[in-house]
Design a protein around this motif. Structure first.
Motif, PDB file in Angstrom:
ATOM      1  N   CYS A 123       0.820  -1.223   0.000  1.00  0.00           N
ATOM      2  CA  CYS A 123       0.000   0.000   0.000  1.00  0.00           C
ATOM      3  C   CYS A 123       0.850   1.267   0.000  1.00  0.00           C
ATOM      4  O   CYS A 123       0.323   2.381   0.084  1.00  0.00           O
ATOM      5  CB  CYS A 123      -0.981   0.000   1.172  1.00  0.00           C
ATOM      6  SG  CYS A 123      -0.222   0.113   2.802  1.00  0.00           S
ATOM      7  N   GLU A 274      -9.145  -4.322 -10.497  1.00  0.00           N
ATOM      8  CA  GLU A 274     -10.423  -4.205  -9.781  1.00  0.00           C
ATOM      9  C   GLU A 274     -11.407  -5.277 -10.236  1.00  0.00           C
ATOM     10  O   GLU A 274     -12.177  -5.809  -9.438  1.00  0.00           O
ATOM     11  CB  GLU A 274     -11.017  -2.806  -9.981  1.00  0.00           C
ATOM     12  CG  GLU A 274     -10.116  -1.669  -9.514  1.00  0.00           C
ATOM     13  CD  GLU A 274      -9.637  -1.831  -8.083  1.00  0.00           C
ATOM     14  OE1 GLU A 274     -10.356  -2.425  -7.255  1.00  0.00           O
ATOM     15  OE2 GLU A 274      -8.518  -1.359  -7.782  1.00  0.00           O
ATOM     16  N   ARG A 358     -19.022   0.617  -8.607  1.00  0.00           N
ATOM     17  CA  ARG A 358     -18.119   0.084  -7.576  1.00  0.00           C
ATOM     18  C   ARG A 358     -16.701  -0.062  -8.117  1.00  0.00           C
ATOM     19  O   ARG A 358     -15.724   0.272  -7.434  1.00  0.00           O
ATOM     20  CB  ARG A 358     -18.631  -1.271  -7.088  1.00  0.00           C
ATOM     21  CG  ARG A 358     -17.798  -1.880  -5.962  1.00  0.00           C
ATOM     22  CD  ARG A 358     -18.299  -3.269  -5.603  1.00  0.00           C
ATOM     23  NE  ARG A 358     -17.512  -3.858  -4.523  1.00  0.00           N
ATOM     24  CZ  ARG A 358     -17.541  -5.149  -4.186  1.00  0.00           C
ATOM     25  NH1 ARG A 358     -18.331  -5.985  -4.862  1.00  0.00           N
ATOM     26  NH2 ARG A 358     -16.796  -5.605  -3.203  1.00  0.00           N
ATOM     27  N   ALA A 361     -15.137   3.401  -8.310  1.00  0.00           N
ATOM     28  CA  ALA A 361     -14.866   3.941  -6.968  1.00  0.00           C
ATOM     29  C   ALA A 361     -13.637   3.295  -6.352  1.00  0.00           C
ATOM     30  O   ALA A 361     -12.765   3.981  -5.791  1.00  0.00           O
ATOM     31  CB  ALA A 361     -16.088   3.744  -6.071  1.00  0.00           C
ATOM     32  N   LYS A 362     -13.535   1.963  -6.443  1.00  0.00           N
ATOM     33  CA  LYS A 362     -12.387   1.267  -5.869  1.00  0.00           C
ATOM     34  C   LYS A 362     -11.094   1.599  -6.619  1.00  0.00           C
ATOM     35  O   LYS A 362     -10.033   1.766  -6.012  1.00  0.00           O
ATOM     36  CB  LYS A 362     -12.630  -0.253  -5.885  1.00  0.00           C
ATOM     37  CG  LYS A 362     -13.620  -0.731  -4.817  1.00  0.00           C
ATOM     38  CD  LYS A 362     -13.955  -2.204  -4.980  1.00  0.00           C
ATOM     39  CE  LYS A 362     -12.764  -3.120  -4.821  1.00  0.00           C
ATOM     40  NZ  LYS A 362     -12.177  -3.081  -3.479  1.00  0.00           N
ATOM     41  N   HIS A 364     -10.178   4.361  -8.167  1.00  0.00           N
ATOM     42  CA  HIS A 364      -9.611   5.677  -7.842  1.00  0.00           C
ATOM     43  C   HIS A 364      -9.343   5.827  -6.347  1.00  0.00           C
ATOM     44  O   HIS A 364      -8.476   6.619  -5.961  1.00  0.00           O
ATOM     45  CB  HIS A 364     -10.519   6.769  -8.390  1.00  0.00           C
ATOM     46  CG  HIS A 364     -10.504   6.819  -9.889  1.00  0.00           C
ATOM     47  ND1 HIS A 364      -9.487   7.406 -10.595  1.00  0.00           N
ATOM     48  CD2 HIS A 364     -11.342   6.280 -10.814  1.00  0.00           C
ATOM     49  CE1 HIS A 364      -9.722   7.268 -11.890  1.00  0.00           C
ATOM     50  NE2 HIS A 364     -10.839   6.585 -12.053  1.00  0.00           N
ATOM     51  N   GLU A 365     -10.012   5.039  -5.539  1.00  0.00           N
ATOM     52  CA  GLU A 365      -9.665   5.003  -4.117  1.00  0.00           C
ATOM     53  C   GLU A 365      -8.256   4.447  -3.934  1.00  0.00           C
ATOM     54  O   GLU A 365      -7.469   4.943  -3.134  1.00  0.00           O
ATOM     55  CB  GLU A 365     -10.668   4.137  -3.352  1.00  0.00           C
ATOM     56  CG  GLU A 365     -10.332   3.933  -1.882  1.00  0.00           C
ATOM     57  CD  GLU A 365     -11.211   2.912  -1.197  1.00  0.00           C
ATOM     58  OE1 GLU A 365     -10.858   2.484  -0.079  1.00  0.00           O
ATOM     59  OE2 GLU A 365     -12.246   2.511  -1.785  1.00  0.00           O
ATOM     60  N   HIS A 366      -7.935   3.420  -4.709  1.00  0.00           N
ATOM     61  CA  HIS A 366      -6.646   2.748  -4.563  1.00  0.00           C
ATOM     62  C   HIS A 366      -5.530   3.422  -5.348  1.00  0.00           C
ATOM     63  O   HIS A 366      -4.364   3.381  -4.935  1.00  0.00           O
ATOM     64  CB  HIS A 366      -6.765   1.283  -5.025  1.00  0.00           C
ATOM     65  CG  HIS A 366      -7.759   0.493  -4.248  1.00  0.00           C
ATOM     66  ND1 HIS A 366      -8.435  -0.578  -4.778  1.00  0.00           N
ATOM     67  CD2 HIS A 366      -8.202   0.628  -2.979  1.00  0.00           C
ATOM     68  CE1 HIS A 366      -9.252  -1.075  -3.872  1.00  0.00           C
ATOM     69  NE2 HIS A 366      -9.128  -0.362  -2.777  1.00  0.00           N
ATOM     70  N   GLU A 369      -6.832  10.071  -8.033  1.00  0.00           N
ATOM     71  CA  GLU A 369      -7.857  10.726  -8.848  1.00  0.00           C
ATOM     72  C   GLU A 369      -7.621  10.529 -10.340  1.00  0.00           C
ATOM     73  O   GLU A 369      -8.566  10.454 -11.114  1.00  0.00           O
ATOM     74  CB  GLU A 369      -7.900  12.221  -8.532  1.00  0.00           C
ATOM     75  CG  GLU A 369      -8.438  12.545  -7.142  1.00  0.00           C
ATOM     76  CD  GLU A 369      -8.564  14.038  -6.909  1.00  0.00           C
ATOM     77  OE1 GLU A 369      -8.363  14.815  -7.881  1.00  0.00           O
ATOM     78  OE2 GLU A 369      -8.860  14.425  -5.778  1.00  0.00           O
TER      79      GLU A 369
END
Length: 390
Positions: A123, A274, A358, A361-362, A364-366, A369
């Motif tokens: 991460c 994803e 979903r 969202a995942k 760009h979360e990970h 942007e």
């Protein structure tokens, strides 16, 4: 061309019966007690695991085992391996299998000497500074992990699939590569591997860095060779020479040589991760769906390199504008994927109603942007790319 560092210290031992040299190679690189990491029963049924053990014994090396590694490997097996290695005083890992097995071994290797959670490396909280040595006996040419410092692991909690890239710490010390070990691969698995290695090259090829003709030509040459050898392998799985060429292509695709001196992209891999994290599909099959859609979208914004790919790799001879040439090249790429039995839509991948909201969202979360290098993609862009896969 950009400044670069190219580091590829892995010792590749390629050819028939080379698995018999595993023990000598392990000892050469300091192994005295190793953990054999492997996947399903094929390495057991084929007798490969026993041959590797015999080679280790002949070199006076002890071993422990950890089998059952699944495709899209998960963090729980890495934690299990870290505990086993620490408790048994193991000093080397040997992965017998393909990318999922190798990536698991790499996760264990960096986690053992680290006092914190190995996931910190994936991460981005920490950088890998040291790791146990890893050796490989390759059975599935695809991921190229036998020659790279990279690893991909999925965290079960939240289905977070992330990649780790290191310059040197996780490059295997040696890779045993016997093309005969790939004769019994199912056609679908063979085709998935072919797509994966092709996309590893494409992620580096699609760049805005100018004056990279040498690496462009290297990338194009390997891509053309893969597409020439692939039908031979699909038609005759025991064609040694075709299997050998495909196996070596997978290594060259991901050991970094095709990316020297240039900015890379990697948005197709991020988009696919994803999909395979949520739906547990084969990574190569997912890429066969993602890449044509990604190429179609970015060609509408920046068609230059896509048109070059169409002309030089896909053989498009049209003198039309770049966008029309790119479109024909993308069509030919999709036709090639379909010719080796790969899906090119979500439905063909077995996903009738993808949760695109979903997925976006995942993603760009990970990954932030905006993703990618060739064309920077926002959530507004990636939702359109996912929609183009339907």
């Amino acid at each position: 061309m950009n400044n670069f560092v190219f580091w590829s210290p892995t010792k590749f031992v390629f050819g028939r019966d080379t698995e018999s040299r595993t023990g000598a190679l392990a000892r050469e690189f300091g192994g005295r007690k190793v953990l054999l990491v492997y996947g399903g029963g094929s390495v057991v049924r084929s007798g490969l695991l026993d041959r590797v053990k015999a080679s280790l014994s002949a070199s006076g090396i002890e071993w422990e085992e950890m089998g059952g590694i699944q495709p899209n490997p998960t963090d729980d097996r890495v934690y299990e391996g870290i505990e086993l290695v620490r408790s048994r005083n193991i000093d080397m890992l040997i992965a017998v299998g393909g990318g999922s097995v190798i990536d698991t071994a790499k996760g264990i290797a960096c986690g053992v000497p680290y006092e914190g959670d190995f996931w910190d490396f994936y991460c981005g909280k920490k950088i890998v500074e040291k790791a146990l040595p890893v050796g490989v006996v390759l059975t599935i040419p695809a991921a190229g992990s036998e020659g790279s410092g990279n690893s991909v692991i999925t965290k079960r909690d939240g289905l977070i699939k992330l990649s780790l890239r290191t310059e040197s710490a996780l490059r295997p010390k040696f890779a045993v590569m016997n093309p005969e070990l790939t004769f019994t691969l199912p056609p679908y698995q063979t085709a998935c591997g072919i797509v994966d290695m092709m996309v590893h090259i494409m992620e580096r090829y699609f760049t805005n860095t100018p004056d990279v003709e040498i690496t462009d030509r290297v990338a194009e040459g390997v891509l053309i060779a893969i597409m020439e050898e692939a039908p031979k392998v699909m038609c005759d799985p025991e064609n040694y020479e075709a299997r050998a060429n495909i196996m070596w292509s997978g290594t060259l695709a991901h050991n970094g040589v095709c990316g020297t001196g240039r900015a890379e992209d990697w948005s197709s891999h991020f988009i696919e991760h994803e999909i395979s994290a949520i739906y547990n599909v084969a990574h190569g099959a997912g890429l066969a769906v993602v890449v044509p859609a990604w190429m179609q979208y970015v060609a509408g914004v920046n068609p230059v390199k896509v048109a070059q790919f169409a002309r030089r790799v896909m053989g498009v001879v049209s003198q039309g504008d770049d966008k029309s040439v790119a479109a024909e090249g993308i069509k030919r790429l999709k036709d090639f994927f379909m010719s080796i039995g790969m899906p090119v839509t979500f439905k063909e991948l077995g996903i009738d109603n993808p949760d695109i909201e979903r997925l976006v969202a995942k993603l760009h979360e990970h990954k932030g942007e905006r993703i990618g290098g060739y064309v920077k993609l926002s959530a507004d862009d990636t939702i359109k790319i996912y929609e183009m896969m339907q």
